[in-house]
Design an enzyme around this catalytic site. Structure first.
Site, short mmCIF file in Angstrom:
data_model
loop_
_atom_site.label_atom_id
_atom_site.label_comp_id
_atom_site.label_asym_id
_atom_site.label_seq_id
_atom_site.Cartn_x
_atom_site.Cartn_y
_atom_site.Cartn_z
N ASN A 9 0.88 -1.17 0.00
CA ASN A 9 0.00 0.00 0.00
C ASN A 9 0.91 1.22 0.00
OD1 ASN A 9 -1.77 2.07 0.42
ND2 ASN A 9 -2.42 1.43 2.47
N TRP A 10 1.04 1.82 -1.16
CA TRP A 10 1.96 2.97 -1.29
C TRP A 10 1.42 4.22 -0.61
CZ3 TRP A 10 4.05 3.11 -7.05
CH2 TRP A 10 4.96 2.05 -7.23
N LYS A 11 0.16 4.22 -0.25
CA LYS A 11 -0.48 5.42 0.32
C LYS A 11 -0.23 6.60 -0.64
CE LYS A 11 -0.22 3.28 4.81
NZ LYS A 11 -0.08 3.39 6.24
N HIS A 95 -9.71 1.74 4.66
CA HIS A 95 -8.47 1.92 5.43
C HIS A 95 -8.70 2.95 6.53
CE1 HIS A 95 -4.36 2.78 6.53
NE2 HIS A 95 -3.99 1.70 5.86
N GLU A 97 -6.94 5.20 7.71
CA GLU A 97 -6.51 6.58 7.40
C GLU A 97 -7.59 7.33 6.62
OE1 GLU A 97 -2.77 5.67 5.52
OE2 GLU A 97 -1.87 5.18 7.46
N GLU A 167 -5.83 -4.49 10.68
CA GLU A 167 -4.85 -3.42 10.86
C GLU A 167 -5.15 -2.67 12.14
OE1 GLU A 167 -3.08 -2.67 6.66
OE2 GLU A 167 -4.24 -0.97 7.33
N GLY A 173 2.16 2.50 11.05
CA GLY A 173 3.15 3.57 10.95
C GLY A 173 3.82 3.93 12.26
N SER A 212 3.11 -1.89 10.63
CA SER A 212 4.53 -1.97 10.98
C SER A 212 5.16 -3.34 10.70
CB SER A 212 4.75 -1.56 12.44
OG SER A 212 4.36 -0.21 12.63
P1 13P Z 1 2.82 0.59 7.83
O1 13P Z 1 3.34 -0.71 7.26
O2 13P Z 1 3.58 1.78 7.37
O3 13P Z 1 2.67 0.50 9.31
O4 13P Z 1 1.35 0.79 7.24
C1 13P Z 1 0.44 -0.24 7.35
C2 13P Z 1 -0.75 0.10 6.56
O5 13P Z 1 -1.47 1.03 6.87
C3 13P Z 1 -1.03 -0.72 5.38
O6 13P Z 1 -2.27 -0.41 4.83
#
Ligand code: 13P
Length: 250
Positions: A9-11, A95, A97, A167, A173, A212
């Site tokens: 997931n590149w966000k 997600h 976020e 998640e 993160g 993470s």
């Molecule tokens: P991280 O791997 O940066 O913690 O992010 C996880 C995430 O939100 C995957 O969708």
């Protein structure tokens, strides 16, 4: 046996030049790992680039959100059919976020899940609790409510061949992943809840862990019985680290 699935997931990261290098490295390092399914979820503008660079490889691609509607006057939205136009086969739904920043309701998320499936995309449904909820011991209740939003509208059969990603919000993160035991316990809870309604769907459902994950903790998470793979944020932006996680899944 469910084949392991690792999803990047590149966000909201990347640009044309950086993506080119990263995707070239993905192709070089990851295509030999044929016992694991690999997917990269890119920001919308880079779907065409992912398609051009990955179409003759075993790496699939997808998006990080979609509209709950099929078509119409919805400024700024992107439909499932548009994602399909660029060869996408997966889409992340709900997600945290997005759910927090853009106030997505569980019902909206459920409708997006169904919309993705109807149009032939595999939805990756994100569920998980906050730290306060975990400390209060209500994490299973929170995740059950997120699952029930879909089950109540569409039944449990929709989880056949779908993907759920557990998640925990406190692990995203932060560098503080859930322990393998914490993750396995929630994954088993999720699978049992679906199995109590539809055993066949539960058996084919892939449940990924996200939060993470790094090359150091990947093996201990991925060996757990109900952890079918990972949804990887930060470490997916570094080809070597992402390769380390994908190798752990082999
Ligand atoms: P991280 O791997 O940066 O913690 O992010 C996880 C995430 O939100 C995957 O969708």
């Amino acid at each position: 046996m469910r084949q392991k699935l690792i999803i990047a997931n590149w966000k909201m990261h990347g640009n044309l030049a950086r993506n080119k290098k990263l995707l070239e490295a993905y192709v070089e390092k990851l295509t030999p790992l044929n016992s694991v399914n690999i997917v990269v979820c890119v920001p919308y503008p880079y779907l065409a680039q992912a398609q051009a660079m990955l179409q003759n490889t075993d790496i699939a691609w997808g998006a990080q959100n979609l509209s709950k509607d099929a078509e119409g006057a919805f400024t700024g939205e992107v439909s499932a059919a548009m994602l399909k136009d660029f060869g996408a086969s997966y889409v992340i739904i709900g997600h945290s976020e997005r759910a927090t920043a853009y106030c997505e309701s569980d019902e909206n998320i459920a409708i997006k899940f169904k919309q993705a499936q109807t149009q032939g995309l595999t939805p990756i449904l994100c569920v998980g609790e906050t730290l306060i909820e975990r400390e209060a011991g209500v994490m299973q209740m929170v995740v059950a409510k997120q699952l029930d939003a879909i089950i109540n509208l569409f039944g449990a059969a929709v989880f056949a061949n779908a993907v759920i990603s557990y998640e925990p919000i406190w692990a995203i993160g932060t560098g503080l992943a859930a322990s393998a035991e914490q993750a396995q316990s929630m994954h088993k809870f999720i699978r049992n809840r679906i199995a109590s309604l539809d055993e066949v769907a539960a058996a084919s459902l892939k449940i990924l862990y996200g939060g993470s994950v790094n090359p150091q903790n990947a093996v201990q998470l991925l060996v757990m019985q109900d952890i079918d793979g990972g949804l990887i944020g930060k470490c997916s932006l570094n080809a070597q680290e992402f390769e380390g996680i994908c190798r752990a899944a082999t």
